[in-house]
Design a protein around this motif. Structure first.
Motif, mmCIF file in Angstrom:
data_model
loop_
_atom_site.group_PDB
_atom_site.id
_atom_site.type_symbol
_atom_site.label_atom_id
_atom_site.label_comp_id
_atom_site.label_asym_id
_atom_site.label_seq_id
_atom_site.Cartn_x
_atom_site.Cartn_y
_atom_site.Cartn_z
ATOM 1 N N VAL A 37 0.861 -1.195 0.000
ATOM 2 C CA VAL A 37 0.000 0.000 0.000
ATOM 3 C C VAL A 37 0.893 1.239 0.000
ATOM 4 C CG1 VAL A 37 -1.762 1.299 1.274
ATOM 5 C CG2 VAL A 37 -1.836 -1.222 1.214
ATOM 6 N N HIS A 38 0.528 2.206 -0.818
ATOM 7 C CA HIS A 38 1.319 3.425 -0.945
ATOM 8 C C HIS A 38 0.643 4.544 -0.164
ATOM 9 C CE1 HIS A 38 3.116 6.953 -2.968
ATOM 10 N NE2 HIS A 38 4.138 6.153 -3.153
ATOM 11 N N LYS A 39 1.419 5.164 0.705
ATOM 12 C CA LYS A 39 0.845 6.136 1.638
ATOM 13 C C LYS A 39 0.048 7.238 0.928
ATOM 14 C CE LYS A 39 2.224 9.031 5.584
ATOM 15 N NZ LYS A 39 2.069 10.410 5.111
ATOM 16 N N ARG A 40 0.653 7.866 -0.037
ATOM 17 C CA ARG A 40 -0.046 8.970 -0.707
ATOM 18 C C ARG A 40 -1.261 8.494 -1.492
ATOM 19 N NH1 ARG A 40 1.872 14.030 -1.843
ATOM 20 N NH2 ARG A 40 0.986 13.904 -3.928
ATOM 21 N N GLU A 41 -1.136 7.352 -2.130
ATOM 22 C CA GLU A 41 -2.283 6.835 -2.886
ATOM 23 C C GLU A 41 -3.463 6.600 -1.949
ATOM 24 O OE1 GLU A 41 0.200 4.745 -6.560
ATOM 25 O OE2 GLU A 41 -1.022 3.485 -5.271
ATOM 26 N N LEU A 42 -3.162 6.034 -0.789
ATOM 27 C CA LEU A 42 -4.195 5.805 0.224
ATOM 28 C C LEU A 42 -4.849 7.119 0.641
ATOM 29 C CD1 LEU A 42 -5.324 3.591 2.304
ATOM 30 C CD2 LEU A 42 -3.670 4.579 3.901
ATOM 31 N N GLU A 43 -4.012 8.105 0.912
ATOM 32 C CA GLU A 43 -4.510 9.398 1.396
ATOM 33 C C GLU A 43 -5.323 10.127 0.319
ATOM 34 O OE1 GLU A 43 -0.781 10.048 4.510
ATOM 35 O OE2 GLU A 43 -0.746 11.030 2.560
ATOM 36 N N LEU A 44 -4.876 10.026 -0.908
ATOM 37 C CA LEU A 44 -5.632 10.663 -1.994
ATOM 38 C C LEU A 44 -7.030 10.056 -2.098
ATOM 39 C CD1 LEU A 44 -2.761 10.912 -4.651
ATOM 40 C CD2 LEU A 44 -3.938 12.861 -3.592
ATOM 41 N N GLY A 45 -7.131 8.767 -1.808
ATOM 42 C CA GLY A 45 -8.441 8.112 -1.811
ATOM 43 C C GLY A 45 -9.345 8.639 -0.713
ATOM 44 N N SER A 46 -8.816 8.769 0.487
ATOM 45 C CA SER A 46 -9.606 9.323 1.596
ATOM 46 C C SER A 46 -10.114 10.713 1.220
ATOM 47 C CB SER A 46 -8.757 9.460 2.872
ATOM 48 O OG SER A 46 -8.061 8.285 3.166
ATOM 49 N N ALA A 47 -9.230 11.505 0.648
ATOM 50 C CA ALA A 47 -9.584 12.888 0.305
ATOM 51 C C ALA A 47 -10.636 12.925 -0.798
ATOM 52 C CB ALA A 47 -8.334 13.655 -0.110
ATOM 53 N N ALA A 48 -10.507 12.036 -1.778
ATOM 54 C CA ALA A 48 -11.484 12.019 -2.874
ATOM 55 C C ALA A 48 -12.872 11.701 -2.325
ATOM 56 C CB ALA A 48 -11.073 10.986 -3.924
ATOM 57 N N MET A 49 -12.939 10.709 -1.437
ATOM 58 C CA MET A 49 -14.252 10.347 -0.870
ATOM 59 C C MET A 49 -14.806 11.448 0.019
ATOM 60 S SD MET A 49 -14.044 6.250 -0.304
ATOM 61 C CE MET A 49 -12.287 6.057 -0.164
ATOM 62 N N ALA A 50 -13.952 12.048 0.833
ATOM 63 C CA ALA A 50 -14.416 13.153 1.675
ATOM 64 C C ALA A 50 -14.945 14.290 0.804
ATOM 65 C CB ALA A 50 -13.281 13.640 2.574
ATOM 66 N N SER A 51 -14.273 14.539 -0.312
ATOM 67 C CA SER A 51 -14.700 15.631 -1.206
ATOM 68 C C SER A 51 -16.073 15.343 -1.802
ATOM 69 C CB SER A 51 -13.677 15.829 -2.326
ATOM 70 O OG SER A 51 -12.422 16.171 -1.781
ATOM 71 N N LEU A 52 -16.245 14.130 -2.287
ATOM 72 C CA LEU A 52 -17.536 13.787 -2.895
ATOM 73 C C LEU A 52 -18.650 13.849 -1.848
ATOM 74 C CD1 LEU A 52 -19.113 12.903 -5.409
ATOM 75 C CD2 LEU A 52 -18.751 10.533 -4.680
ATOM 76 N N ILE A 53 -18.373 13.339 -0.657
ATOM 77 C CA ILE A 53 -19.395 13.360 0.389
ATOM 78 C C ILE A 53 -19.724 14.798 0.788
ATOM 79 C CG2 ILE A 53 -19.833 12.749 2.818
ATOM 80 C CD1 ILE A 53 -18.338 10.096 2.197
ATOM 81 N N TYR A 54 -18.701 15.623 0.858
ATOM 82 C CA TYR A 54 -18.943 17.044 1.125
ATOM 83 C C TYR A 54 -19.899 17.626 0.080
ATOM 84 C CZ TYR A 54 -18.154 22.029 0.518
ATOM 85 O OH TYR A 54 -18.348 23.367 0.310
#
Lengths: 460, 460
Positions: A435-452
């Protein structure tokens, strides 16, 4: 003139809303990339807990870990949803051999999840290689009876998204043993569901059909599948035999839990947007990409909102579903309780395709009009983050049952890049290190953005 | 009525061209994904040849390998372009220590490319930590003189594309030693240009300014940089010292070559579309992602065209440039010869950002109108392959000089996903095993598709 001014005012308001959205999304990403906590949480889940198949002691540990994690984050509510889950155990390490006269060539093999055991002494039988379930019908009982059916249809490399290759090759594993049993097969071996040519057998669930004899099924590695196929083709030994032994069994169901964390909506507390992955994993794997990443990303969405001071209007829930891999009882329970508790649900997002770099989202059964609107309004906001592929498509196993219970809900699948997922899927190689740290984090951010965006603007 | 019929005819012709393009692109992808040869070629280049810094015996081996590869593929022309290149050698393994009283704490260190050596006995000096070149000016000679300057500005994680983080942190390495020397520094150590926190020093070129004393420069690993910074902050030893020793040197220039393969255009043989990467690599690395992948992808573009029977109207060239890493003499030579030979050039594509999954292409200095047109016409064709981010942006070092020689040329950068590139960039960890077969092949196909479209429709 009044009309013009009004139009202008509407336009300006829209532009200002876009600008506000853009700023909030930037804040979400900054928080995820600068202060992201998912990666270290995932390390713990993978390395300190590890494999956590439903019903196992480790699955219970994972439930306790998940509950504590969300309580420590201080979410408004954290609770468990009790659910009975299957308890399948693999038993002793499986054995498999190609039998070539006096030679026994060992084969990396793993029982399919939910499979029955072989007899204690194992099964030895001639092998018949097939490439589809349909061939069973074509060849008929005469050709199949008493044999081990070897399903060897490979992934089609021409699919761009590997999930499609999985989908089209997958029936061999999902349904192969049940189908072959009808024609008198004594066992089934399946080419691992991966394009990677390697030594890992990829396990995964199989479904038996009621009323048909349950015969044992196992996955063999792609290298072994190629070797076996070549040997069968050479016809050096028309009586090519295969031997395998597995001692898996299904024990009585066990009490387990979904873990739910919630930020309660300031305006519509009984209206929900859910984001979730599954807490269970196969017994052979750390379950890093499948689906530890989905778990920690779901919790990150709520943590990020708290960290940047965003109070959602609707309630936002992170759900750690139990038992996706062999029964999805957790998903069924969540939908059942949603109805029972008279909850309104706007949308649910599932993240269960690995923690790879985000590509976008797929919206189940979305109307062309709404898809167009979503692309017009939201694609430009997600485009700078390269998470802007907003398409019609599938969502996920755990949120699926919500659709039947609450037809108005929009089900959404988070779609990370798919290229590497099936290399490691359901194998001991699905580890934290992949698992790649930044790739993981970009995923969290993408989902948070869509939910926002959904929380702010709805999804209609 | 006539006008309407004419419009209709134009519309139909356009639709039919789109349909033909769509079919050809599908063929390109099928060929790349089913019969791709780049991955095995790359294995050879990395494992059988290995590191191949300009001027080295291995660089010459790589030239011979590249020429043979393209001849074996039967391209219409295969030829070498002679070019003199720098010959820098690292010498003995560098040594670096933090000196903490009587304790010497070893530090993973690597001389910057083109750096001078330290004195034979190494350099021991007090350390001053800076975060920008500007601070040199602020602090002045009094603070800097006689010291080792430690540039420790980290990658900014908020950039979505890691190349931007590299670009903004990079001046510390590119220009740090030259800048610090002006203020009397005796040496420079630079935090490795990566977001990854690990034990690898990332080498890479540094540029000296004419007339300024050349002082030695070296990269240290990010973990060591964090440790040194922490120790400096703790002020347990305000006289914190650092020791390093390196014996690198620049030898006389060496004769080397660009390797060029060509499919000659059926209609415009003297008009070119170039695709290329660089054949040289740093001495510490197998040069898998940097830039073995670019090399094999460039050759694949031509191989795919041949395999599917596509004869380009314009000449399409694959160029294996020499000496990108420390001088880009190959790129300069290619542009020089283009002018000398009165060649017309439509476009050049550089692939030197790793062999990761494609995202799209960036077009240097493209006009808003042309960018709009490219997006309208070609984005829908590339969208099913997830290589459809067509934006204005940079291209690459090797094709850069073409712009000055041939102002009408369009320079294009192939943009794979950037998340993992700088983890391994310029380190011994840039190995074949970190390249993913399908990701590599998808890149070859994306470039072949774009070149096909440019060949068919031009780029104006």
């Amino acid at each position: 003139m009044k009309k013009t001014l009004l139009s202008l005012a509407i336009l300006l308001a829209a532009a200002s809303a876009q600008a506000q959205d853009s700023l909030t999304i930037r804040k979400i990403y900054d928080e995820a990339l600068v202060n992201g906590q998912g990666y270290e949480k995932l390390r713990y889940l993978c390395k300190k807990i590890g494999p956590r198949l439903s019903g196992s002691a480790n699955a219970q540990k994972a439930v306790e870990w998940g509950e504590k994690l969300m309580k420590d984050y201080g979410f408004d509510k954290v609770f468990l949803q009790e659910v009975m889950v299957p308890h399948w155990v693999r038993g002793a390490k499986e054995e498999g051999y190609i039998i070539d006269g006096n030679k026994r060539i060992p084969v990396p093999i793993a029982a399919l999840g939910m499979s029955v055991a072989t007899p204690k002494e194992g099964i030895t039988a001639s092998v018949i290689e097939l490439h589809s379930l349909k061939e069973l019908e074509t060849l008929g009982e005469k050709a199949i009876k008493g044999k081990i059916v070897f399903f060897n249809r490979p992934f089609d490399p021409r699919f761009i998204e590997t999930g499609e290759a999985y989908g089209t090759a997958g029936d061999q594993r999902f349904l192969g043993p049940a189908a072959a049993a009808k024609y008198g097969a004594v066992g089934v071996i399946v080419r691992s569901l991966t394009e990677s040519i390697d030594d890992y057998p990829h396990t995964g669930g199989t479904d038996y059909t009621d009323g048909v004899k349950k015969i044992p099924g196992a996955a063999i590695s792609t290298k072994a599948a190629n070797k076996l196929s070549m040997m069968l083709k050479l016809r050096k030994f028309p009586q090519a035999k295969f031997y395998f032994k597995q001692s898996c069994q299904t024990l009585p169901d066990v009490k387990s839990y979904n873990v739910v964390g919630e930020l309660t909506g300031t305006e519509h507390p009984n209206t929900f947007i859910t984001v979730g992955g599954h807490l269970d994993s196969w017994d052979l794997a750390e379950g890093a990409h499948d689906d530890g990443t989905g778990i920690v990303q779901s919790a990150e969405v709520l943590r990020i909102f708290k960290a940047i001071g965003y109070r959602p209007k609707n309630s936002v829930r992170a759900v750690f579903f139990m038992n996706e891999e062999n029964g999805h009882k957790g998903g069924l329970k969540y939908a059942e309780l949603a109805v029972k508790n008279k909850e309104e649900h706007i949308a649910a997002i599932e993240t269960d395709e690995g923690g790879f770099v985000p590509r976008g989202f797929s919206f189940e059964d979305i109307s062309p009009d709404l898809l167009k609107k979503v692309n017009q309004n939201w694609k430009p906001l997600l485009e700078p983050y390269e998470a802007d592929r907003l398409v019609k498509g599938g969502s996920g196993t755990d949120i699926g049952p919500l659709k039947e219970s609450i037809p108005s809900i929009m089900l959404i699948g988070f779609t990370p890049d798919s290229q590497r997922y099936f290399d490691i899927h359901h194998t001991p190689n699905d580890v934290f290190e992949n698992v790649h740290k930044r790739e993981l984090e970009l995923g969290s951010a993408a989902m948070a953005s869509l939910i926002y965006l959904i929380d702010q603007h709805g999804l209609k």
